[in-house]
Design a protein around this motif. Structure first.
Motif, PDB file in Angstrom:
ATOM      1  N   GLN A  74       0.819  -1.202   0.000  1.00 31.82           N
ATOM      2  CA  GLN A  74       0.000   0.000   0.000  1.00 31.82           C
ATOM      3  C   GLN A  74       0.858   1.258   0.000  1.00 31.82           C
ATOM      4  O   GLN A  74       0.555   2.225  -0.706  1.00 31.82           O
ATOM      5  N   SER A  75       1.913   1.272   0.792  1.00 30.46           N
ATOM      6  CA  SER A  75       2.747   2.474   0.875  1.00 30.46           C
ATOM      7  C   SER A  75       3.456   2.740  -0.441  1.00 30.46           C
ATOM      8  O   SER A  75       3.606   3.905  -0.846  1.00 30.46           O
ATOM      9  N   ASP A  76       3.872   1.691  -1.138  1.00 33.25           N
ATOM     10  CA  ASP A  76       4.478   1.879  -2.463  1.00 33.25           C
ATOM     11  C   ASP A  76       3.476   2.521  -3.416  1.00 33.25           C
ATOM     12  O   ASP A  76       3.819   3.428  -4.187  1.00 33.25           O
ATOM     13  N   GLU A  77       2.224   2.074  -3.360  1.00 26.68           N
ATOM     14  CA  GLU A  77       1.193   2.632  -4.234  1.00 26.68           C
ATOM     15  C   GLU A  77       0.911   4.087  -3.869  1.00 26.68           C
ATOM     16  O   GLU A  77       0.789   4.953  -4.744  1.00 26.68           O
ATOM     17  N   TRP A  78       0.816   4.375  -2.577  1.00 26.28           N
ATOM     18  CA  TRP A  78       0.571   5.751  -2.134  1.00 26.28           C
ATOM     19  C   TRP A  78       1.712   6.676  -2.552  1.00 26.28           C
ATOM     20  O   TRP A  78       1.483   7.809  -2.981  1.00 26.28           O
ATOM     21  N   GLU A  79       2.945   6.202  -2.399  1.00 23.06           N
ATOM     22  CA  GLU A  79       4.097   7.042  -2.742  1.00 23.06           C
ATOM     23  C   GLU A  79       4.129   7.336  -4.244  1.00 23.06           C
ATOM     24  O   GLU A  79       4.456   8.458  -4.661  1.00 23.06           O
ATOM     25  N   GLN A  80       3.803   6.344  -5.063  1.00 20.69           N
ATOM     26  CA  GLN A  80       3.761   6.570  -6.505  1.00 20.69           C
ATOM     27  C   GLN A  80       2.675   7.588  -6.860  1.00 20.69           C
ATOM     28  O   GLN A  80       2.887   8.473  -7.702  1.00 20.69           O
ATOM     29  N   THR A  81       1.510   7.466  -6.222  1.00 23.90           N
ATOM     30  CA  THR A  81       0.424   8.405  -6.496  1.00 23.90           C
ATOM     31  C   THR A  81       0.792   9.812  -6.036  1.00 23.90           C
ATOM     32  O   THR A  81       0.536  10.795  -6.750  1.00 23.90           O
ATOM     33  N   THR A  82       1.404   9.927  -4.856  1.00 27.74           N
ATOM     34  CA  THR A  82       1.811  11.236  -4.354  1.00 27.74           C
ATOM     35  C   THR A  82       2.807  11.892  -5.288  1.00 27.74           C
ATOM     36  O   THR A  82       2.727  13.103  -5.558  1.00 27.74           O
ATOM     37  N   GLU A  83       3.754  11.123  -5.808  1.00 25.42           N
ATOM     38  CA  GLU A  83       4.728  11.679  -6.741  1.00 25.42           C
ATOM     39  C   GLU A  83       4.053  12.138  -8.030  1.00 25.42           C
ATOM     40  O   GLU A  83       4.409  13.182  -8.588  1.00 25.42           O
ATOM     41  N   MET A  84       3.076  11.366  -8.510  1.00 20.16           N
ATOM     42  CA  MET A  84       2.336  11.781  -9.706  1.00 20.16           C
ATOM     43  C   MET A  84       1.612  13.097  -9.456  1.00 20.16           C
ATOM     44  O   MET A  84       1.645  14.007 -10.298  1.00 20.16           O
ATOM     45  N   LEU A 137       1.290   8.595   5.571  1.00 19.11           N
ATOM     46  CA  LEU A 137       1.330   8.435   4.119  1.00 19.11           C
ATOM     47  C   LEU A 137       0.016   8.822   3.474  1.00 19.11           C
ATOM     48  O   LEU A 137      -0.009   9.374   2.368  1.00 19.11           O
ATOM     49  N   ALA A 138      -1.090   8.533   4.153  1.00 17.61           N
ATOM     50  CA  ALA A 138      -2.401   8.850   3.590  1.00 17.61           C
ATOM     51  C   ALA A 138      -2.579  10.355   3.396  1.00 17.61           C
ATOM     52  O   ALA A 138      -3.373  10.782   2.554  1.00 17.61           O
ATOM     53  N   HIS A 139      -1.830  11.162   4.178  1.00 13.93           N
ATOM     54  CA  HIS A 139      -1.952  12.624   4.075  1.00 13.93           C
ATOM     55  C   HIS A 139      -0.719  13.257   3.427  1.00 13.93           C
ATOM     56  O   HIS A 139      -0.523  14.467   3.542  1.00 13.93           O
ATOM     57  N   ALA A 140       0.077  12.455   2.741  1.00 14.19           N
ATOM     58  CA  ALA A 140       1.339  12.951   2.203  1.00 14.19           C
ATOM     59  C   ALA A 140       1.151  14.030   1.153  1.00 14.19           C
ATOM     60  O   ALA A 140       2.021  14.875   0.966  1.00 14.19           O
ATOM     61  N   TRP A 141       0.017  14.005   0.454  1.00 13.11           N
ATOM     62  CA  TRP A 141      -0.131  15.002  -0.607  1.00 13.11           C
ATOM     63  C   TRP A 141      -0.869  16.258  -0.142  1.00 13.11           C
ATOM     64  O   TRP A 141      -1.121  17.161  -0.932  1.00 13.11           O
ATOM     65  N   ASP A 142      -1.207  16.364   1.134  1.00 14.90           N
ATOM     66  CA  ASP A 142      -1.946  17.531   1.618  1.00 14.90           C
ATOM     67  C   ASP A 142      -1.201  18.829   1.335  1.00 14.90           C
ATOM     68  O   ASP A 142      -1.792  19.834   0.921  1.00 14.90           O
ATOM     69  N   GLY A 143       0.105  18.829   1.581  1.00 14.28           N
ATOM     70  CA  GLY A 143       0.889  20.030   1.342  1.00 14.28           C
ATOM     71  C   GLY A 143       0.953  20.401  -0.131  1.00 14.28           C
ATOM     72  O   GLY A 143       0.950  21.591  -0.483  1.00 14.28           O
ATOM     73  N   ILE A 144       1.001  19.397  -0.993  1.00 13.14           N
ATOM     74  CA  ILE A 144       1.032  19.649  -2.432  1.00 13.14           C
ATOM     75  C   ILE A 144      -0.259  20.317  -2.875  1.00 13.14           C
ATOM     76  O   ILE A 144      -0.249  21.297  -3.633  1.00 13.14           O
ATOM     77  N   ILE A 145      -1.376  19.812  -2.390  1.00 16.66           N
ATOM     78  CA  ILE A 145      -2.677  20.383  -2.743  1.00 16.66           C
ATOM     79  C   ILE A 145      -2.799  21.801  -2.212  1.00 16.66           C
ATOM     80  O   ILE A 145      -3.310  22.698  -2.895  1.00 16.66           O
ATOM     81  N   ARG A 161      -9.917  27.899   0.443  1.00 20.00           N
ATOM     82  CA  ARG A 161      -8.952  27.152  -0.378  1.00 20.00           C
ATOM     83  C   ARG A 161      -8.785  25.733   0.153  1.00 20.00           C
ATOM     84  O   ARG A 161      -8.712  24.773  -0.616  1.00 20.00           O
ATOM     85  N   LYS A 162      -8.692  25.612   1.473  1.00 20.14           N
ATOM     86  CA  LYS A 162      -8.543  24.283   2.079  1.00 20.14           C
ATOM     87  C   LYS A 162      -9.750  23.409   1.748  1.00 20.14           C
ATOM     88  O   LYS A 162      -9.600  22.232   1.381  1.00 20.14           O
ATOM     89  N   LEU A 163     -10.940  23.986   1.868  1.00 19.61           N
ATOM     90  CA  LEU A 163     -12.146  23.234   1.532  1.00 19.61           C
ATOM     91  C   LEU A 163     -12.154  22.843   0.057  1.00 19.61           C
ATOM     92  O   LEU A 163     -12.518  21.708  -0.288  1.00 19.61           O
ATOM     93  N   ALA A 164     -11.728  23.747  -0.814  1.00 14.88           N
ATOM     94  CA  ALA A 164     -11.690  23.449  -2.247  1.00 14.88           C
ATOM     95  C   ALA A 164     -10.753  22.282  -2.537  1.00 14.88           C
ATOM     96  O   ALA A 164     -11.079  21.378  -3.308  1.00 14.88           O
ATOM     97  N   GLY A 165      -9.583  22.284  -1.907  1.00 14.36           N
ATOM     98  CA  GLY A 165      -8.647  21.179  -2.102  1.00 14.36           C
ATOM     99  C   GLY A 165      -9.221  19.860  -1.637  1.00 14.36           C
ATOM    100  O   GLY A 165      -9.081  18.824  -2.310  1.00 14.36           O
ATOM    101  N   GLU A 166      -9.879  19.872  -0.486  1.00 16.28           N
ATOM    102  CA  GLU A 166     -10.490  18.647   0.038  1.00 16.28           C
ATOM    103  C   GLU A 166     -11.609  18.158  -0.882  1.00 16.28           C
ATOM    104  O   GLU A 166     -11.731  16.952  -1.128  1.00 16.28           O
ATOM    105  N   MET A 167     -12.423  19.081  -1.382  1.00 12.64           N
ATOM    106  CA  MET A 167     -13.522  18.703  -2.257  1.00 12.64           C
ATOM    107  C   MET A 167     -13.010  18.091  -3.557  1.00 12.64           C
ATOM    108  O   MET A 167     -13.513  17.069  -4.031  1.00 12.64           O
TER     109      MET A 167
END
Length: 210
Positions: A74-84, A137-145, A161-167
């Motif tokens: 799962q972490s490998d998949e999450w890391e690949q998605t975060t990088e994308m 890992l589940a929140h790794a892309w929060d900063g990117i968004i 803006r935070k709400l827009a990113g979450e939506m």
């Protein structure tokens, strides 16, 4: 009442040499095959060892239990998605809405390509999802968004803006999982991606105008 003890999902040791790296790779490849064939309920280290052609002891050198193996997948998949997500949303050569459109298309394609493994990992998630590593890992892309939304909506308040990113991201991930449960031709996947990107663009434009 005491809370049930969480299983240790940390790697016991990192492979240092080519031989040990190859062993871990073989274990993970076998784990994917066992997960797809047997499902999360029948996933065991013994079955993984048999599939990989190694001893159970060899697996325990690196993974303390089956939850650790599944979490690594799962972490490998999450890391690949975060990088994308990072690469596409931080591509400063394109305006923000075009970056978001590119992400929607790439994300939906990846959801369909990895649907079988992802759905199987979802079934296994109760074994590791409450662990601190999984939560991080589940929140790794929060900063990117957050950075993307600051650039896309510079005049909008931080709260909106935070709400827009979450939506945007919750809709994208939820729809991706839902749509990819049924095989679809590339043309249909593209239509869904275009429609979703149009919806997101209209939403962000409305926020900027307000």
């Amino acid at each position: 009442m005491k809370k049930p003890r969480r299983p240790d999902i940390s790697l016991r040791k990192a492979p240092q040499q080519a031989r040990s790296t190859d062993l871990v790779k073989a274990i993970l490849e076998a784990a994917v095959q066992v997960l797809l064939r047997e499902g999360a309920a029948r996933f065991t280290t013994a079955r993984v060892a048999e599939r990989a052609g190694v001893s159970v002891g060899s697996i325990y050198q690196y993974f303390p239990n089956k939850a650790a193996i599944l979490f690594r997948l799962q972490s490998d998949e999450w890391e690949q998605t975060t990088e994308m997500v990072r690469v596409l949303l931080e591509d400063s050569r394109k305006p923000p809405l075009l970056r978001l459109r590119a992400l929607v298309h790439a994300f939906l394609r990846s959801e369909f390509e990895e649907a079988a493994v992802r759905l199987a990992l979802n079934d296994a998630a109760p074994l590791y999802r409450d662990g601190e590593q999984a939560q991080a890992l589940a929140h790794a892309w929060d900063g990117i968004i957050a950075r993307f939304m600051r650039e896309a909506l510079p005049t909008v308040s931080p709260r909106r803006r935070k709400l827009a990113g979450e939506m945007v991201m919750s809709t994208l991930t939820t729809m991706g999982e839902h749509l990819s449960r049924t095989p679809r031709p590339d043309s249909e996947i593209k239509r869904h991606a275009d429609a979703m990107a149009d919806m997101f663009s209209a939403y962000l434009d409305s926020l900027a105008a307000a």
